[in-house]
Scaffold this motif. Structure first.
Motif, mmCIF file in Angstrom:
data_model
loop_
_atom_site.group_PDB
_atom_site.id
_atom_site.type_symbol
_atom_site.label_atom_id
_atom_site.label_comp_id
_atom_site.label_asym_id
_atom_site.label_seq_id
_atom_site.Cartn_x
_atom_site.Cartn_y
_atom_site.Cartn_z
ATOM 1 N N ASN B 165 4.922 94.876 8.430
ATOM 2 C CA ASN B 165 4.219 95.254 7.218
ATOM 3 C C ASN B 165 4.134 96.899 7.280
ATOM 4 O OD1 ASN B 165 3.631 92.699 6.154
ATOM 5 N ND2 ASN B 165 1.759 92.676 7.859
ATOM 6 N N LYS B 190 3.739 95.295 2.348
ATOM 7 C CA LYS B 190 3.682 94.036 2.968
ATOM 8 C C LYS B 190 4.986 93.102 2.869
ATOM 9 C CE LYS B 190 -0.953 93.558 3.230
ATOM 10 N NZ LYS B 190 -1.637 93.586 4.592
ATOM 11 N N LYS B 191 5.315 92.582 4.111
ATOM 12 C CA LYS B 191 6.183 91.862 4.153
ATOM 13 C C LYS B 191 7.594 92.283 3.740
ATOM 14 C CE LYS B 191 3.428 87.766 4.016
ATOM 15 N NZ LYS B 191 3.020 86.613 3.049
ATOM 16 N N HIS B 233 4.333 99.046 12.033
ATOM 17 C CA HIS B 233 3.959 97.889 11.500
ATOM 18 C C HIS B 233 2.353 97.895 11.366
ATOM 19 C CE1 HIS B 233 3.628 93.753 10.923
ATOM 20 N NE2 HIS B 233 3.428 93.566 12.179
ATOM 21 N N THR B 236 -2.253 93.923 10.758
ATOM 22 C CA THR B 236 -3.639 94.017 10.072
ATOM 23 C C THR B 236 -4.669 93.365 11.037
ATOM 24 O OG1 THR B 236 -2.253 93.288 8.125
ATOM 25 C CG2 THR B 236 -4.532 93.702 7.826
#
Lengths: 187, 837
Positions: B165, B190-191, B233, B236
């Motif tokens: 991310n 994201k991703k 990255h 979260t």
């Protein structure tokens, strides 16, 4: 008893098996049956010490190089054999030695250069001086010309190799044990 | 001159993962660990070894080879400890593409380095940087300078724990020791490993100067700052919830640039490679090392016409007298590793249908130097390597077809076959083991001896040539014809494949110790079979004692005969026109009485059936009135185009089969169904790979002016149904990229150009000082022709290399530094490993 893992290497048809069998059984094998991988055990006395030699006779064909890596990893001493009647078998040894040193990751590996079939003087193409020259290039490793057929220098190459291994790794542990055992005998 | 689109780059990789030593595993406690190794191309795993058990000095002994279909920067090797729940990484070796050539083809020990976010950096970032003046809205202010940084996108970022991310942090560092920072961030994507940010940030350059209490203002000072863009990255969970945003996440890489390196006008729109942080230091942590052999090649392959001259010079080899003056021989002579030379040569000559004459000529040369027929083809020379490579090139499907079932059984059943008493494990019984071993041996023996039919034609043609050449040189020696063939098909093919099934594509996994031991024993026994056929005096009992019962078991007549017949079939003369007359004695493969229909050439009239004695040898099918009488008819095997059953209706007779020849058909009736099948099988075996073999045939006879089967009136009409079997699946055509092979040859010649020149000098020297043997160079057989060939080779190589140089210049001109394909920040050149000329 100290064990020695010896490996006989060289191109096809140079007489690796003939040398090994001559040493182990005292017989000359007339036939040239290609070897895949044969192993022999023989107890000998070197320098007044009993030694158990585990000799691995290998395939000369390059198809078996994957196996060769394993022999080199496990072996303690190496006989690099060529035939004095075939130039290419002599030329092949440079790569073989190179590979042993790379596998062992050191310059100091007990090995002996062996020029076999020295009874076939008429068919000689690799001079004795060439053999000696190569052994100098090989960090002054030992060099002998042999004949499995005429039984020339056969025992000597194995003995010399054991001595080279002893020189590199003096067997301190066993000597102590020997002394202790000797003491017991006196008692 | 070749344009950009004309040249393709072909890259291939061959790595051997040999072993590791002194591994330091993350787990506590002593003792061995189960480990394995993976190969990665940038972040992508392309290979994984089997697990080596319980050792901190594990031996992997695995090889991987493949074509590389995409661009890459790093080739990495990771060593993992295998755990029941998860695998823990121990360390890695990471090599940049442009340094691979340093290790080419030789074993090297590489120290493992830790795997952390800095060593794992990969990917690149796309930035737009501009400088501009703007007028401040504040009164009395002068014009200000500012920098505008647009983070456009990033690609190929590292994946951490299966996630990525990413966000970018843009930092401007200034001040005397760059200790002051102005930091800005993008949003989190994201991703994705290729985030599209498109975010723009403004940095005022002037303010800082004022803050510095500088009275004098120089424009240079303004640029005395450094811009860095780092990627992170955003983990979260950890970052936000646990640490409340304190922790920035996982570092993915950064780029740094001094503003003085950028001109103040225009837009700097470029891609930059991401790198590790400056303060990252390779801790001198001993993690162990790993022995690898890496061969990476990249060939710039030109269109076919560029190789015409080289191809012609090489292909003329088999017609060159003496063969030592041929381009192929010289090529094999100057290249250190014969296998490197043999690989492209065999493909070129096979593709052009010229392999047999080349091998024949080279074999003659080698045999002429061999005094003892026992050592024939035992060495590692160009001709043996050519045949090795041929067997690997065309023989693998055949090998698989023949050996795979038996090998699979051995590798999956795990039944011990140890017959060496000193190695028996507790509870093992020698007799049981011996029976098990014999079972495996007979499986493989059956498989091999029944496979003659499907042995690929190119191999059979070569074996035939070898046999002929050997017999010419050793006419009194009847064993030699088996020995030359067995030395290849058994020693270098079957026995080698049994011992190392993975290397021959028979198994995809590596064998455990027990299976490996079984395979070794079976391989030794099968090589024993190959040895048996040439036995004059038995050497039984001279070698290892424990193998004697196995060899005794195999040395009975039935085994020996079957092996001999197999060797005869795969070296049968039917496949080639014999060279220099028939020298081999015919070997009877089958004989017996059968009825045959008269073959009369007349189209009409009664054609009666008569009993005849039929005899099939490896050269012909013949028949006579009785076994002792002269032949009434001889059909050379090469004239047998098909052997098929005949429909009963044709003559209202059972067990009829037909032998189709170029001009007529022989109809034969066997005694019974078993006899018929035997004849059909053996006939098919010997003629199956005939050049003229038919693809279709008529299942019924031609009677009364038409074929009974398809009603065609034309007696010469081609068959109406396909022949049974057709070409065996093992005889598939291999596709050969001929330009690529020629480029490989060119490249090897170029790397050895000094040797070519030396050889040319030696020719001249030897010519001048005729008679005197020059010590520093081996004698050249024929200096004149050798010199000519050398000159031709040199001309080809030099002119081809000029094309390469022009192409390299063209590519360099077209390359734009900072483009997506050539980001800034790598010290690599466009042709890093090219050290040619």
């Amino acid at each position: 008893m100290r064990e020695y893992k010896l490996v006989v290497l060289g191109s096809g048809g140079v007489g690796k098996s003939a040398l090994t069998v001559q040493f182990v059984q005292g017989i000359f094998v007339e036939k040239y049956d290609p070897t895949i991988e044969d192993s022999y055990r023989k107890q000998v006395e070197v320098d007044g010490q009993q030694c158990m030699l585990e000799i691995l006779d290998t395939a000369g064909t390059e198809q078996f190089t994957a196996m060769r890596d394993l022999y080199m990893k496990n072996g303690q001493g190496f006989l690099l054999v060529y035939s004095i009647t075939a130039q290419s078998t002599f030329n092949d040894l440079q790569d073989l030695r190179d590979q042993i040193l790379r596998v062992k990751d050191t310059e100091d590996v007990p090995m002996l250069l062996v020029g076999n079939k020295c009874d076939l003087e008429d068919e000689r193409v690799v001079g004795k001086d060439q053999g000696a020259g190569l052994s100098r290039q090989f960090n002054n490793c030992g060099f002998l010309e042999t004949s499995a057929k005429a039984k020339i220098n056969v025992n000597e190459i194995f003995r010399d190799l054991v001595l080279l291994i002893n020189k590199k790794n003096p067997d301190t542990k066993n000597k102590k044990k020997k002394k202790q055992r000797g003491g017991c005998c006196v008692l | 001159m070749a344009g950009m689109g004309d040249v393709r780059v072909e890259e291939s990789l061959h790595v051997k993962i040999a072993e590791a030593k002194n591994l330091v595993t993350p787990s506590v406690g002593n003792g061995g660990r189960n480990t394995f190794c993976t190969v990665k191309l940038d972040g992508e795993q392309i290979y994984q070894t089997s697990i080596a058990e319980k050792s901190l000095n594990p031996f992997y002994g695995e090889e991987f080879r493949g074509e590389i279909p995409r661009k890459f920067r790093h080739l990495s090797f990771y060593v993992y400890e295998h755990g029941t729940k998860n695998n823990k990484v121990i360390g890695k070796v990471s090599l940049r593409k442009q340094e691979l050539y340093k290790y080419h083809g030789k074993d090297h020990w590489f120290p493992l380095i830790p795997v952390d976010s800095d060593t794992e950096v990969q990917g690149k970032v796309h930035l737009e940087i501009r400088f501009g003046e703007f007028l401040s809205t504040e009164p009395e202010s002068l014009t200000s300078y500012r920098m505008i940084v647009k983070v456009v996108e990033s690609s190929d970022l590292t994946v951490t724990n299966g996630a990525c991310n990413p966000y970018a942090v843009v930092t401007l560092s200034y001040g005397k020791s760059r200790h002051k920072h102005e930091v800005k961030r993008t949003t989190v994507k994201k991703k994705t490993i290729c985030p599209q940010f498109d975010e723009t940030f403004w940095f005022s350059l002037e303010n800082r100067a004022h803050q510095h209490d500088r009275n004098n203002y120089y424009i240079e000072d303004m640029f005395d700052a450094e811009l860095s863009v780092s990627l992170w990255h955003d983990d979260t969970r950890v970052s936000r919830e646990v640490l409340g945003g304190m922790f920035p996440g996982v570092f993915l890489g950064e780029m740094k640039i001094s503003l003085t390196d950028l001109t103040s006008d225009g837009v700097h729109n470029a891609w930059y490679f991401l790198r590790a942080r400056d303060n990252w230091k390779n801790q001198k942590q001993e993690l162990g090392s790993i022995r690898l052999r890496i061969s990476y090649t990249s060939d710039y392959v030109f269109p076919s016409e560029y190789y015409d001259h080289l191809r012609n010079v090489l292909l003329a080899s088999s017609d060159t007298e003496p063969i030592t003056s041929s381009a192929a021989y010289i090529f094999g002579d100057i290249v250190n590793n014969k296998q490197d030379a043999a690989q492209p040569l065999v493909r070129l000559f096979l593709h052009q249908g010229r392999l047999v004459p080349l091998i024949s000529a080279l074999a003659r040369l080698e045999i002429s130097k061999t005094v003892d027929p026992n050592t024939i083809f035992r060495g590692n020379t160009l001709v043996t390597k050519l045949i090795d490579e041929l067997m690997k090139l065309v023989g693998l499907p055949y090998l698989k077809d023949t050996l795979k079932p038996a090998i699979d059984e051995i590798c999956t059943t795990h039944v011990s076959c140890e017959i060496d008493v000193s190695r028996l494990k507790e509870g093992e019984n020698l007799e049981d083991n011996m029976n098990q071993l014999k079972h495996y041996i007979s499986l493989i023996f059956e498989a091999i001896t029944c496979s003659g039919l499907v042995c690929p034609t190119p191999m059979c043609e070569v074996f035939h040539t070898l046999k002929q050449v050997a017999q010419q040189f050793f006419p009194g020696n009847n064993e030699v014809r088996y020995q030359v063939v067995s030395g290849f098909i058994f020693l270098r093919f079957f026995a080698a494949a049994i011992l190392g099934p993975k290397l021959f594509d028979l198994r995809s996994d590596t064998q455990d110790e027990a299976s490996h031991r079984t395979l070794t024993l079976v391989s030794k026994a099968i090589q024993g079979l190959g040895n048996l056929v040439s036995t004059k005096s038995s050497s039984l009992g001279l070698k290892e004692d424990y193998m004697v019962p196995v060899f005794v078991y195999m040395s009975d007549a039935s085994h020996v005969d079957a092996v001999r017949m197999f060797l005869d079939i795969i070296s049968s003369s039917a496949r080639t026109n014999s060279i220099g007359g028939e020298i081999e004695a015919p070997i009877i493969l089958k004989e017996g009485m059968m009825r045959k229909r008269a073959q009369g050439r007349k189209k009409f009239g009664v054609k009666n059936f008569k009993y005849r004695h039929f005899r099939l040898t490896n050269q012909s099918l013949s028949y006579s009135k009785t076994p002792d009488e002269d032949n009434l008819c001889v059909i050379p095997i090469e004239d047998i185009l098909a052997v098929e059953r005949l429909q009963e209706e044709s003559f209202k007779m059972k067990y009829m089969f037909q032998v189709v020849q170029p001009l007529r058909v022989l109809y034969v009736q066997a005694d019974n169904c078993v006899d018929e099948k035997q004849w059909l099988d053996i006939l098919n075996k010997v003629c199956n790979t005939n050049r003229g073999r038919l693809k279709t045939y008529h299942p019924a006879a031609y009677m009364n002016g038409h074929w009974l089967c398809c009603k065609s009136m034309e007696s010469g009409a081609s068959g109406c149904i396909p022949v049974t079997g057709g070409l065996p699946i093992t005889d598939i055509q291999v596709s050969i990229d001929i330009e690529r092979e020629l480029e490989k040859i060119h490249s090897l010649l170029l790397n050895n150009i000094e040797k070519l020149e030396q050889m040319q000098d030696a020719c001249a020297t030897q010519e001048v000082y005729a008679g005197e043997e020059s010590l520093d160079y081996p004698k050249i057989e024929d200096t004149k022709t050798c010199f000519e060939t050398l000159s031709k080779i040199l001309r080809c190589v030099i002119s081809l290399e000029q094309e390469h140089m022009q192409y390299r210049k063209l590519v360099q001109r077209e390359t734009v530094l900072g483009s997506i394909d050539t980001p800034i920040g790598d010290d690599s050149l466009v042709f890093p490993s090219d050290t040619k000329l």
